[in-house]
Design a protein around this motif. Structure first.
Motif, PDB file in Angstrom:
ATOM      1  N   UNK A 184       0.842  -1.191   0.000  1.00 35.83           N
ATOM      2  CA  UNK A 184       0.000   0.000   0.000  1.00 35.83           C
ATOM      3  C   UNK A 184       0.876   1.238   0.000  1.00 35.83           C
ATOM      4  N   UNK A 185       0.300   2.317  -0.462  1.00 32.23           N
ATOM      5  CA  UNK A 185       0.901   3.630  -0.321  1.00 32.23           C
ATOM      6  C   UNK A 185       0.365   4.183   0.990  1.00 32.23           C
ATOM      7  N   UNK A 186       1.247   4.455   1.942  1.00 31.84           N
ATOM      8  CA  UNK A 186       0.818   4.928   3.252  1.00 31.84           C
ATOM      9  C   UNK A 186       1.593   6.182   3.629  1.00 31.84           C
ATOM     10  N   UNK A 187       1.017   6.960   4.511  1.00 29.75           N
ATOM     11  CA  UNK A 187       1.671   8.157   5.038  1.00 29.75           C
ATOM     12  C   UNK A 187       1.955   7.910   6.507  1.00 29.75           C
ATOM     13  N   UNK A 188       3.230   8.005   6.881  1.00 30.41           N
ATOM     14  CA  UNK A 188       3.617   7.826   8.280  1.00 30.41           C
ATOM     15  C   UNK A 188       3.149   9.013   9.113  1.00 30.41           C
ATOM     16  N   UNK A 189       2.894   8.755  10.376  1.00 31.89           N
ATOM     17  CA  UNK A 189       2.476   9.801  11.305  1.00 31.89           C
ATOM     18  C   UNK A 189       3.490  10.943  11.285  1.00 31.89           C
ATOM     19  N   UNK A 190       3.016  12.155  11.117  1.00 26.21           N
ATOM     20  CA  UNK A 190       3.875  13.333  11.134  1.00 26.21           C
ATOM     21  C   UNK A 190       4.539  13.650   9.815  1.00 26.21           C
ATOM     22  N   UNK A 191       4.333  12.831   8.802  1.00 30.32           N
ATOM     23  CA  UNK A 191       4.929  13.062   7.483  1.00 30.32           C
ATOM     24  C   UNK A 191       3.865  13.571   6.518  1.00 30.32           C
ATOM     25  N   UNK A 192       4.315  14.085   5.375  1.00 31.85           N
ATOM     26  CA  UNK A 192       3.378  14.592   4.379  1.00 31.85           C
ATOM     27  C   UNK A 192       3.334  13.740   3.116  1.00 31.85           C
ATOM     28  N   UNK A 193       4.440  13.057   2.819  1.00 28.39           N
ATOM     29  CA  UNK A 193       4.532  12.288   1.580  1.00 28.39           C
ATOM     30  C   UNK A 193       4.272  10.811   1.836  1.00 28.39           C
ATOM     31  N   UNK A 194       3.643  10.166   0.866  1.00 28.30           N
ATOM     32  CA  UNK A 194       3.364   8.746   0.972  1.00 28.30           C
ATOM     33  C   UNK A 194       4.581   7.902   0.632  1.00 28.30           C
ATOM     34  N   UNK A 195       4.618   6.688   1.173  1.00 31.05           N
ATOM     35  CA  UNK A 195       5.689   5.729   0.906  1.00 31.05           C
ATOM     36  C   UNK A 195       5.073   4.362   0.657  1.00 31.05           C
ATOM     37  N   UNK A 196       5.765   3.570  -0.154  1.00 28.83           N
ATOM     38  CA  UNK A 196       5.341   2.203  -0.395  1.00 28.83           C
ATOM     39  C   UNK A 196       5.707   1.366   0.823  1.00 28.83           C
ATOM     40  N   UNK A 197       4.759   0.569   1.298  1.00 31.96           N
ATOM     41  CA  UNK A 197       4.999  -0.262   2.473  1.00 31.96           C
ATOM     42  C   UNK A 197       4.345  -1.625   2.293  1.00 31.96           C
ATOM     43  N   UNK A 198       4.890  -2.600   2.991  1.00 34.25           N
ATOM     44  CA  UNK A 198       4.412  -3.973   2.949  1.00 34.25           C
ATOM     45  C   UNK A 198       3.780  -4.298   4.289  1.00 34.25           C
ATOM     46  N   UNK A 199       2.534  -4.809   4.263  1.00 31.75           N
ATOM     47  CA  UNK A 199       1.865  -5.164   5.508  1.00 31.75           C
ATOM     48  C   UNK A 199       2.319  -6.545   5.943  1.00 31.75           C
ATOM     49  N   UNK A 200       2.761  -6.667   7.181  1.00 27.68           N
ATOM     50  CA  UNK A 200       3.242  -7.934   7.742  1.00 27.68           C
ATOM     51  C   UNK A 200       2.507  -8.203   9.049  1.00 27.68           C
ATOM     52  N   UNK A 201       2.373  -9.491   9.373  1.00 27.38           N
ATOM     53  CA  UNK A 201       1.742  -9.844  10.637  1.00 27.38           C
ATOM     54  C   UNK A 201       2.369 -11.118  11.177  1.00 27.38           C
ATOM     55  N   UNK A 202       3.018 -11.001  12.304  1.00 27.50           N
ATOM     56  CA  UNK A 202       3.646 -12.148  12.962  1.00 27.50           C
ATOM     57  C   UNK A 202       2.906 -12.476  14.254  1.00 27.50           C
ATOM     58  N   UNK A 203       1.592 -12.281  14.232  1.00 23.24           N
ATOM     59  CA  UNK A 203       0.790 -12.545  15.413  1.00 23.24           C
ATOM     60  C   UNK A 203       0.762 -11.373  16.379  1.00 23.24           C
TER      61      UNK A 203
END
Length: 61
Positions: A12-31
């Motif tokens: 997904x293209x997501x925006x980190x807290x406190x940032x203005x520009x989006x970044x590509x990120x991978x969703x992971x879940x290890x429980x």
């Protein structure tokens, strides 16, 4: 759309807290409820720390 709409391994293209520009990120879940892994960066952000802009689909050529 929120992080809850994603399965592990989806991008997904997501925006980190406190940032203005989006970044590509991978969703992971290890429980642990899931987190976003950013490419080239060891920092991970938890779902409450990002705003999901849009889902990203990778299409083989």
């Amino acid at each position: 759309m929120t992080s809850q709409d994603f399965e592990p391994g989806q991008l997904a293209l997501v925006i980190r807290y406190g940032e203005e520009d989006g970044e590509l990120a991978l969703f992971m879940d290890y429980g642990d409820g899931g987190h976003w892994q950013f490419f080239g960066d060891e920092i991970v952000d938890y779902p409450e720390d990002v705003t999901v802009v849009q889902r990203v689909e990778v299409v083989p050529t």
